[in-house]
Write a protein that holds these residues in place. Structure first.
Motif, PDB file in Angstrom:
ATOM      1  N   ASP A 166      52.033  32.742  36.546  1.00 39.52           N
ATOM      2  CA  ASP A 166      51.381  33.084  37.506  1.00 39.52           C
ATOM      3  C   ASP A 166      51.729  31.874  38.348  1.00 39.52           C
ATOM      4  O   ASP A 166      52.023  32.288  39.750  1.00 39.52           O
ATOM      5  CB  ASP A 166      49.839  32.884  37.309  1.00 39.52           C
ATOM      6  CG  ASP A 166      49.212  33.964  36.794  1.00 39.52           C
ATOM      7  OD1 ASP A 166      49.746  35.045  36.659  1.00 39.52           O
ATOM      8  OD2 ASP A 166      48.144  33.840  36.381  1.00 39.52           O
ATOM      9  N   GLU A 167      52.207  30.826  38.203  1.00 39.47           N
ATOM     10  CA  GLU A 167      52.596  29.582  38.986  1.00 39.47           C
ATOM     11  C   GLU A 167      54.334  30.138  39.390  1.00 39.47           C
ATOM     12  O   GLU A 167      54.407  29.579  40.640  1.00 39.47           O
ATOM     13  CB  GLU A 167      52.687  28.332  38.141  1.00 39.47           C
ATOM     14  CG  GLU A 167      51.308  27.632  38.091  1.00 39.47           C
ATOM     15  CD  GLU A 167      51.204  26.496  37.197  1.00 39.47           C
ATOM     16  OE1 GLU A 167      50.334  25.834  37.457  1.00 39.47           O
ATOM     17  OE2 GLU A 167      52.050  26.365  36.532  1.00 39.47           O
ATOM     18  N   ILE A 168      54.845  30.556  38.548  1.00 37.93           N
ATOM     19  CA  ILE A 168      56.302  30.776  38.852  1.00 37.93           C
ATOM     20  C   ILE A 168      56.215  32.178  40.006  1.00 37.93           C
ATOM     21  O   ILE A 168      57.060  32.252  40.830  1.00 37.93           O
ATOM     22  CB  ILE A 168      56.898  31.356  37.539  1.00 37.93           C
ATOM     23  CG1 ILE A 168      57.253  29.970  36.782  1.00 37.93           C
ATOM     24  CG2 ILE A 168      58.461  31.675  37.872  1.00 37.93           C
ATOM     25  CD1 ILE A 168      57.722  30.285  35.273  1.00 37.93           C
ATOM     26  N   THR A 169      55.346  32.964  39.654  1.00 38.36           N
ATOM     27  CA  THR A 169      54.969  33.930  40.734  1.00 38.36           C
ATOM     28  C   THR A 169      54.865  33.637  42.162  1.00 38.36           C
ATOM     29  O   THR A 169      55.445  33.994  43.165  1.00 38.36           O
ATOM     30  CB  THR A 169      53.946  34.943  40.315  1.00 38.36           C
ATOM     31  OG1 THR A 169      54.479  35.691  39.038  1.00 38.36           O
ATOM     32  CG2 THR A 169      53.800  36.002  41.237  1.00 38.36           C
ATOM     33  N   ALA A 170      53.977  32.522  42.073  1.00 42.36           N
ATOM     34  CA  ALA A 170      53.647  31.959  43.431  1.00 42.36           C
ATOM     35  C   ALA A 170      54.916  31.279  43.887  1.00 42.36           C
ATOM     36  O   ALA A 170      55.219  31.333  45.222  1.00 42.36           O
ATOM     37  CB  ALA A 170      52.502  30.912  43.176  1.00 42.36           C
ATOM     38  N   LEU A 171      55.626  30.543  43.379  1.00 42.88           N
ATOM     39  CA  LEU A 171      56.876  29.860  43.952  1.00 42.88           C
ATOM     40  C   LEU A 171      57.773  30.966  44.350  1.00 42.88           C
ATOM     41  O   LEU A 171      58.576  30.713  45.334  1.00 42.88           O
ATOM     42  CB  LEU A 171      57.402  28.935  42.976  1.00 42.88           C
ATOM     43  CG  LEU A 171      56.766  27.946  42.141  1.00 42.88           C
ATOM     44  CD1 LEU A 171      57.323  27.062  41.116  1.00 42.88           C
ATOM     45  CD2 LEU A 171      56.355  27.149  43.604  1.00 42.88           C
ATOM     46  N   GLY A 172      58.028  32.086  43.408  1.00 41.09           N
ATOM     47  CA  GLY A 172      58.722  33.070  43.912  1.00 41.09           C
ATOM     48  C   GLY A 172      58.588  33.803  45.190  1.00 41.09           C
ATOM     49  O   GLY A 172      59.293  34.547  45.735  1.00 41.09           O
ATOM     50  N   SER A 173      57.282  33.853  45.425  1.00 39.15           N
ATOM     51  CA  SER A 173      56.699  34.447  46.578  1.00 39.15           C
ATOM     52  C   SER A 173      56.778  33.397  47.855  1.00 39.15           C
ATOM     53  O   SER A 173      56.420  33.862  48.965  1.00 39.15           O
ATOM     54  CB  SER A 173      55.225  34.846  46.522  1.00 39.15           C
ATOM     55  OG  SER A 173      55.220  35.928  45.372  1.00 39.15           O
TER      56      SER A 173
END
Length: 257
Positions: A166-173
């Motif tokens: 979820d944290e990586i998803t936030a960074l990727g966004s």
């Protein structure tokens, strides 16, 4: 903005430091990439800190399209452990955040494209620290002429903590890393191909070698309305100018005090 490499004698280097060691514990490394042309039959190294298959080394690379095994896939040698090839292929001209993150003894590679969820690409077991000396962004550490990166690279970070999907998803966004409560050891925006790229968190500036170029690519990671907030030196050693959005400034202050 981002930096483009032409797969020939272009890279950034950071001198060795104890801060750059990947500890025998939790850590994460991330880099924004875009590869549109991956022709050839060898390998393109986007990040390297030591020799391949050697204790202490960290090598992240893309297998070229003409290779007989795992073409257009990302692979990594982490010390003497070879991470399996990524499940997904690359070289399609898409923006991707690539993250390697260690939690306990489990090392995982994730991809994340803007607006998409992070996807697990590979995993392995790792049980030692990595101190491969100086960093090389855009080539393999030994300078082999056939091991340079030929694509676009954006922000690079390293932190001594693990990241969830979820944290990586936030960074990727496009969310700033400190907005999820993480303060990295190294953070290079890599928005322009300047002679010196400033580490805006620590003191690990990167020196340009050759003539990589600036390209109008990757949206600025901070949302519209970003402000520049100046912080004094604090006990953790973080100092200088840190970019953050107003809505996330409290999270950043909490993280560093």
């Amino acid at each position: 903005m981002a930096v483009k490499y032409n797969e020939s004698n272009q890279w950034y280097s950071i001198p060795d430091s104890t801060d750059l060691t990947f500890p025998n514990g939790d850590w994460s490394f991330g880099v924004l990439t875009n590869v549109a042309d991956n022709s050839g039959s060898l390998f393109q190294y986007i990040f390297s800190t030591g020799n391949v298959n050697t204790a202490g080394g960290f090598n992240l690379y893309l297998v070229e399209s003409g290779a007989g095994t795992d073409p257009n896939k990302w692979k990594a040698w982490i010390g003497s452990v070879q991470l399996p090839a990524s499940t997904a292929t690359d070289a399609d001209g898409k923006d991707r955040l690539i993250v390697l993150t260690r939690s306990g003894t489990t090392l995982s590679m994730y991809f994340c494209e803007p607006g998409q969820g992070a996807t697990l690409q590979a995993s392995a077991t790792l049980s030692n620290a990595l101190n491969g000396a100086a960093w090389n962004i855009g080539r393999r550490a030994d300078g082999n002429v056939d091991r340079y990166y030929g694509g676009i690279a954006g922000e690079v970070f390293k932190g001594d903590w693990s990241l969830t999907a979820d944290e990586i998803t936030a960074l990727g966004s496009g969310r700033p890393i400190w907005s999820i409560g993480k303060i990295p050891v190294v953070y290079l925006p890599m928005e322009t191909a300047e002679a010196t790229l400033t580490d805006i968190i620590g003191t690990h500036n990167a020196t340009r070698n050759g003539t990589p170029t600036t390209v109008d690519h990757f949206p600025v990671s901070m949302p519209v309305g970003a402000q520049i907030i100046n912080f004094p030196v604090v006990s953790t050693g973080i100092n200088g100018t840190i970019s953050a959005t107003l809505e996330n400034s409290n999270a950043l202050i909490d993280a560093i005090t």
